[in-house]
Design an enzyme around this catalytic site. Structure first.
Site, PDB file in Angstrom:
ATOM      1  N   CYS A   2      99.203  21.308  79.075  1.00  0.00           N
ATOM      2  CA  CYS A   2     100.262  22.199  78.608  1.00  0.00           C
ATOM      3  C   CYS A   2     100.840  22.989  79.776  1.00  0.00           C
ATOM      4  O   CYS A   2     100.239  23.116  80.834  1.00  0.00           O
ATOM      5  CB  CYS A   2      99.690  23.164  77.594  1.00  0.00           C
ATOM      6  SG  CYS A   2      98.869  22.314  76.240  1.00  0.00           S
ATOM      7  N   ARG A  27     104.609  17.773  83.116  1.00  0.00           N
ATOM      8  CA  ARG A  27     103.216  17.686  82.649  1.00  0.00           C
ATOM      9  C   ARG A  27     103.136  16.988  81.296  1.00  0.00           C
ATOM     10  O   ARG A  27     102.056  16.726  80.800  1.00  0.00           O
ATOM     11  CB  ARG A  27     102.624  19.095  82.567  1.00  0.00           C
ATOM     12  CG  ARG A  27     102.641  19.835  83.889  1.00  0.00           C
ATOM     13  CD  ARG A  27     102.612  21.328  83.680  1.00  0.00           C
ATOM     14  NE  ARG A  27     101.325  21.792  83.269  1.00  0.00           N
ATOM     15  CZ  ARG A  27     100.390  22.228  84.112  1.00  0.00           C
ATOM     16  NH1 ARG A  27     100.641  22.220  85.391  1.00  0.00           N
ATOM     17  NH2 ARG A  27      99.238  22.654  83.695  1.00  0.00           N
ATOM     18  N   TRP A  74     101.061  20.073  74.885  1.00  0.00           N
ATOM     19  CA  TRP A  74     100.698  18.648  74.832  1.00  0.00           C
ATOM     20  C   TRP A  74      99.577  18.582  73.804  1.00  0.00           C
ATOM     21  O   TRP A  74      98.466  19.062  74.055  1.00  0.00           O
ATOM     22  CB  TRP A  74     100.233  18.196  76.211  1.00  0.00           C
ATOM     23  CG  TRP A  74      99.695  16.798  76.233  1.00  0.00           C
ATOM     24  CD1 TRP A  74      98.389  16.430  76.277  1.00  0.00           C
ATOM     25  CD2 TRP A  74     100.438  15.586  76.166  1.00  0.00           C
ATOM     26  NE1 TRP A  74      98.272  15.076  76.240  1.00  0.00           N
ATOM     27  CE2 TRP A  74      99.509  14.514  76.179  1.00  0.00           C
ATOM     28  CE3 TRP A  74     101.796  15.285  76.093  1.00  0.00           C
ATOM     29  CZ2 TRP A  74      99.900  13.185  76.126  1.00  0.00           C
ATOM     30  CZ3 TRP A  74     102.176  13.954  76.041  1.00  0.00           C
ATOM     31  CH2 TRP A  74     101.249  12.924  76.049  1.00  0.00           C
ATOM     32  N   ASN A 100      96.182  26.783  77.532  1.00  0.00           N
ATOM     33  CA  ASN A 100      96.069  25.401  78.016  1.00  0.00           C
ATOM     34  C   ASN A 100      94.581  25.108  78.095  1.00  0.00           C
ATOM     35  O   ASN A 100      93.822  25.885  78.653  1.00  0.00           O
ATOM     36  CB  ASN A 100      96.711  25.261  79.399  1.00  0.00           C
ATOM     37  CG  ASN A 100      96.557  23.834  79.947  1.00  0.00           C
ATOM     38  OD1 ASN A 100      96.438  22.883  79.170  1.00  0.00           O
ATOM     39  ND2 ASN A 100      96.513  23.694  81.262  1.00  0.00           N
ATOM     40  N   GLY A 101      94.140  23.998  77.491  1.00  0.00           N
ATOM     41  CA  GLY A 101      92.725  23.640  77.541  1.00  0.00           C
ATOM     42  C   GLY A 101      92.221  23.339  76.138  1.00  0.00           C
ATOM     43  O   GLY A 101      92.994  23.032  75.244  1.00  0.00           O
ATOM     44  N   GLU A 483      97.198  -1.323  91.695  1.00  0.00           N
ATOM     45  CA  GLU A 483      98.156  -0.203  91.670  1.00  0.00           C
ATOM     46  C   GLU A 483      99.538  -0.702  91.281  1.00  0.00           C
ATOM     47  O   GLU A 483     100.223  -0.090  90.467  1.00  0.00           O
ATOM     48  CB  GLU A 483      98.176   0.499  93.023  1.00  0.00           C
ATOM     49  CG  GLU A 483      99.171   1.632  93.143  1.00  0.00           C
ATOM     50  CD  GLU A 483      99.064   2.684  92.038  1.00  0.00           C
ATOM     51  OE1 GLU A 483      98.037   2.736  91.332  1.00  0.00           O
ATOM     52  OE2 GLU A 483     100.016   3.452  91.881  1.00  0.00           O
ATOM     53  N   LYS A 487     101.650   0.640  87.960  1.00  0.00           N
ATOM     54  CA  LYS A 487     103.018   1.180  88.066  1.00  0.00           C
ATOM     55  C   LYS A 487     103.930   0.488  87.072  1.00  0.00           C
ATOM     56  O   LYS A 487     104.683   1.105  86.343  1.00  0.00           O
ATOM     57  CB  LYS A 487     103.569   0.987  89.480  1.00  0.00           C
ATOM     58  CG  LYS A 487     103.024   1.913  90.520  1.00  0.00           C
ATOM     59  CD  LYS A 487     103.431   3.354  90.397  1.00  0.00           C
ATOM     60  CE  LYS A 487     102.624   4.251  89.583  1.00  0.00           C
ATOM     61  NZ  LYS A 487     101.238   4.498  89.765  1.00  0.00           N
ATOM     62  N   GLU A 490     102.896   1.206  83.223  1.00  0.00           N
ATOM     63  CA  GLU A 490     102.968   2.571  82.669  1.00  0.00           C
ATOM     64  C   GLU A 490     104.391   3.078  82.548  1.00  0.00           C
ATOM     65  O   GLU A 490     104.640   4.005  81.794  1.00  0.00           O
ATOM     66  CB  GLU A 490     102.119   3.547  83.476  1.00  0.00           C
ATOM     67  CG  GLU A 490     102.621   3.913  84.834  1.00  0.00           C
ATOM     68  CD  GLU A 490     101.765   5.017  85.462  1.00  0.00           C
ATOM     69  OE1 GLU A 490     101.227   5.860  84.750  1.00  0.00           O
ATOM     70  OE2 GLU A 490     101.647   5.017  86.681  1.00  0.00           O
ATOM     71  N   HIS A 506      88.419 -18.604  87.429  1.00  0.00           N
ATOM     72  CA  HIS A 506      87.256 -18.401  86.548  1.00  0.00           C
ATOM     73  C   HIS A 506      87.668 -17.986  85.152  1.00  0.00           C
ATOM     74  O   HIS A 506      86.918 -17.291  84.469  1.00  0.00           O
ATOM     75  CB  HIS A 506      86.321 -17.373  87.183  1.00  0.00           C
ATOM     76  CG  HIS A 506      85.799 -17.813  88.516  1.00  0.00           C
ATOM     77  ND1 HIS A 506      84.843 -18.798  88.657  1.00  0.00           N
ATOM     78  CD2 HIS A 506      86.168 -17.458  89.768  1.00  0.00           C
ATOM     79  CE1 HIS A 506      84.613 -19.007  89.936  1.00  0.00           C
ATOM     80  NE2 HIS A 506      85.396 -18.216  90.640  1.00  0.00           N
ATOM     81  N   LYS A 605     101.017  13.929  82.849  1.00  0.00           N
ATOM     82  CA  LYS A 605     100.861  13.898  84.308  1.00  0.00           C
ATOM     83  C   LYS A 605      99.419  14.165  84.694  1.00  0.00           C
ATOM     84  O   LYS A 605      98.929  13.633  85.679  1.00  0.00           O
ATOM     85  CB  LYS A 605     101.759  14.946  84.969  1.00  0.00           C
ATOM     86  CG  LYS A 605     101.681  14.953  86.490  1.00  0.00           C
ATOM     87  CD  LYS A 605     102.053  13.601  87.093  1.00  0.00           C
ATOM     88  CE  LYS A 605     101.926  13.565  88.590  1.00  0.00           C
ATOM     89  NZ  LYS A 605     102.092  12.192  89.137  1.00  0.00           N
TER      90      LYS A 605
HETATM   91  C1  AGP Z   1      99.161   7.068  87.726  1.00  0.00           C
HETATM   92  O1  AGP Z   1     100.505   6.690  87.920  1.00  0.00           O
HETATM   93  C2  AGP Z   1      98.922   7.729  86.390  1.00  0.00           C
HETATM   94  N1  AGP Z   1      99.774   8.813  86.191  1.00  0.00           N
HETATM   95  C3  AGP Z   1      97.459   8.060  86.163  1.00  0.00           C
HETATM   96  O2  AGP Z   1      96.727   6.859  86.234  1.00  0.00           O
HETATM   97  C4  AGP Z   1      96.828   9.048  87.163  1.00  0.00           C
HETATM   98  O3  AGP Z   1      96.731   8.452  88.426  1.00  0.00           O
HETATM   99  C5  AGP Z   1      95.419   9.401  86.672  1.00  0.00           C
HETATM  100  O4  AGP Z   1      95.511  10.039  85.423  1.00  0.00           O
HETATM  101  C6  AGP Z   1      94.647  10.302  87.654  1.00  0.00           C
HETATM  102  O5  AGP Z   1      95.318  11.525  87.789  1.00  0.00           O
HETATM  103  P1  AGP Z   1      94.885  12.520  88.999  1.00  0.00           P
HETATM  104  O6  AGP Z   1      95.166  11.773  90.275  1.00  0.00           O
HETATM  105  O7  AGP Z   1      95.726  13.721  88.817  1.00  0.00           O
HETATM  106  O8  AGP Z   1      93.414  12.779  88.829  1.00  0.00           O
END
Ligand code: AGP
Length: 610
Positions: A2, A27, A74, A100-101, A483, A487, A490, A506, A605
């Site tokens: 949040c 966020r 959130w 937040n939390g 990676e 990308k 997501e 395999h 985020k």
């Molecule tokens: C990556 O593009 C994503 N947003 C997600 O996998 C992110 O890397 C993961 O949640 C870890 O976040 P952090 O690096 O803030 O710990």
């Protein structure tokens, strides 16, 4: 995660709070709200969806005050509805809070308040209990009431509260969720992250530590430790430019952050080099004895940070000759890992608030490991709970899809590997200097890769409709393929899948057909021939191939339908160059598919829940 913004000053809190919440949109959120003390009452407005829906409800100039609090939610407990949106009020509507939390014992508090005090709850949230607790303990002193309320709570929380009878004061408390105070002149801010306040306070902030409480008035910020003693906190001057948390002239934060990579890679690298090219770790207390004492390293992270760890594992093992285990944080704690005081635990995290990673860090710390974290967000929970922090200087990364954080995390992996290798004598001076030269050349080479954007945009236009995309590679390319796959999936929602190229035969190759698109990374000189034969394997099944190789390796054109070239470089540093075309490709595929690039569906985020 949040977003929280509180403002206390002499005028127009509404516009500053809304502006601050907009700077925290990255966020991820599903509703928003604001509370202002007006004419002896706390006025609250909330809206589901984007902040502009809230703005439509508070346009009247009569709805304003010199102080107030705002929130972007959130959802964790309770659907995204107006009733569940923050701020929450006590029954008498004399106290308002944002949170937040997660309050882990909220159910028992709810039952106790309802049974003992007849409290009637309006929302399904855990957060609402905080407003009622503070209201219950309030006796004219908000600070005292907040302290008594949090004494009843268990969990992770950043709470910001106001009381109608003290309309010149904001009280906030932090436990395992970020909070910063923005230091103004004749006004002050409290927020869950730096970008919310940056433009108003010339970079002057207080980082609030765990279990600290803050009292803000327009002229003062007082921080108390958990025993109620005043804390003399140094001002942290943020050297980001205020606009660094803006999109500038890019259509999306993600594209801006992709283009920031040459600069932030250079910044992260050069900030760590002394004039004689030795690596400066004076803020990290790892001595030669410590480094010689380590017999194992764990790298633990999530998502993109985990993928940086995949590269880090190979690089550090090669340079420092120490076995490196790597784990996704959500699995780490449930394995019988061998952690002791000879273990170096490296947590990688852009936000520094990922609860899976924080929980793994705490577990390792408890068992005696030395904790080094590689973090982007200054003063975040993971940074604070580590023995040493290696900050990536990527600046605020706003897009949910991590890009510049990943490449600066890689730079930190190389520096850690080089530092440990030269300290342990497992690399010689020539190799050290060679590697440093390769790292210093990266910003210019990344810039050259970015000049390829138009080609990658056209490539995306040819393949954006694909429903099944495979990323394959060997060695360091294998880590990068994970990676690249993340990308794409997501932000474009395409089903994409990464696998070590040698593993295809395999089982997975059974999926290959003429509809398949395969992105084949062949940047590793010593594995090039093997990669080309993997490409031939999948091409024989009819798949379309986008190959990637270093400039000059034109043989790959014989077995690929498209080829992405990256500048010549040492195998070790190729991941930094190889990932950039994959970031751009994913961006333009998502654009073609009309996706919400900076805020993909279902994602936040920073994932502050387990
Ligand atoms: C990556 O593009 C994503 N947003 C997600 O996998 C992110 O890397 C993961 O949640 C870890 O976040 P952090 O690096 O803030 O710990």
């Amino acid at each position: 995660m949040c977003g929280i913004v509180g403002y206390v000053g002499t005028d127009h809190a509404k516009e500053k709070i809304i502006d601050g919440l907009k700077r925290l949109e990255y966020r991820g959120y599903d509703s928003a709200g604001i509370a202002l003390p007006i004419d002896g009452k706390i006025q609250v407005r909330k809206a589901v969806g984007e902040i502009k829906n809230l703005e439509a409800k508070i346009a009247s100039p009569d709805f304003d005050a010199p102080m107030g609090i705002g929130h972007t939610r959130w959802a964790t407990h309770g659907e995204p509805t107006e009733l569940n949106a923050h701020p929450h009020l006590n029954m008498e509507e004399t106290i308002a809070i944002v949170h937040n939390g997660i309050i882990e014992n909220y159910q028992e508090i709810r039952e106790w308040l309802a049974t003992e005090y007849g409290i009637v709850f309006k929302s399904e949230t855990d957060s609402e209990v905080i407003a009622h607790l503070i209201g219950l303990f309030y006796d004219g002193d908000l600070l005292e009431a907040v302290n008594k309320a949090v004494a009843e709570m268990r969990g992770a929380y950043a709470v910001v509260a106001i009381a109608v009878d003290e309309p010149d004061k904001i009280v906030a408390v932090r436990k395992d969720a970020p909070l910063v105070a923005g230091i103004g002149k004749g006004f002050n801010f409290i927020a869950s992250d730096i970008p919310a306040v940056l433009k108003y306070v010339q970079g002057n902030i207080y980082l609030i530590e765990n279990n600290e409480t803050v009292v803000l008035t327009k002229d003062d910020i007082v921080i108390y430790d958990e025993n109620g003693n005043k804390v003399d906190r140094e001002i942290y001057v943020v050297d980001w430019k205020a606009d660094s948390a803006d999109k500038a002239d890019y259509d999306h934060f993600m594209l801006k952050e992709i283009h920031e990579q040459p600069a932030v890679i250079s910044e992260t690298l050069m900030s760590r080099l002394n004039p004689d090219d030795s690596i400066r770790l004076d803020d990290i207390s790892l001595t030669k004895e410590d480094i010689d004492n380590f017999n194992k390293i764990y790298i633990v992270a999530c998502g993109t940070a985990y993928h940086a760890g995949l590269v880090g594992k190979m690089v550090i093992e090669k340079m420092a000759h120490i076995p490196v285990e790597i784990d996704v944080a959500s699995e780490f704690r449930y394995r019988d890992t061998f952690i002791d005081d000879k273990t170096l635990f490296i947590a990688i995290s852009q936000s520094g608030e990922t609860l899976d990673t924080l929980a793994a860090l705490r577990d390792a710390k408890e068992r005696g490991a030395r904790i080094l974290s590689v973090v982007n967000a200054v003063g975040s929970s993971i940074a604070r709970e580590s023995h040493d922090v290696f900050y990536t200087l990527a600046g605020p990364e706003v897009a949910v899809a991590s890009t510049k954080a990943y490449t600066t995390q890689l730079i930190c992996m190389y520096l850690i590997g080089l530092y440990m290798g030269s300290t342990r004598g497992t690399i010689d001076k020539d190799y050290y200097n060679y590697m440093l030269g390769e790292l210093k050349a990266l910003p210019e080479k990344v810039s050259r890769v970015l000049e390829n954007e138009e080609f990658l945009k056209n490539l995306a236009a040819r393949y954006y409709f694909k429903d099944n995309v495979f990323f394959i590679g060997r060695g360091l390319d294998s880590g990068v393929s994970y990676e690249g796959s993340l990308k794409l999936k997501e932000i474009s929602y395409i089903h994409s899948f990464a696998i070590a190229a040698g593993e295809l035969k395999h089982g997975t190759i059974a999926l290959m057909d003429s509809e398949s698109l395969v992105v084949a990374l062949a940047t590793q000189d010593r594995l090039y021939e093997k990669m080309v034969s993997n490409i031939v394997e999948v091409q024989a099944r009819g798949a379309r191939i986008i190959g990637m190789a270093k400039e000059g390796r034109t043989e790959i054109e014989k077995t690929s339908d498209e080829v992405i070239y990256i500048p010549q470089c040492a195998d070790e540093v190729a991941p930094v160059l190889a990932v950039v075309p994959l970031q751009i490709f994913a961006y333009y595929v998502a654009l073609e598919r009309g996706c919400n690039i900076d805020k993909p569906k279902n994602l936040a985020k920073s994932v502050t829940v387990e």
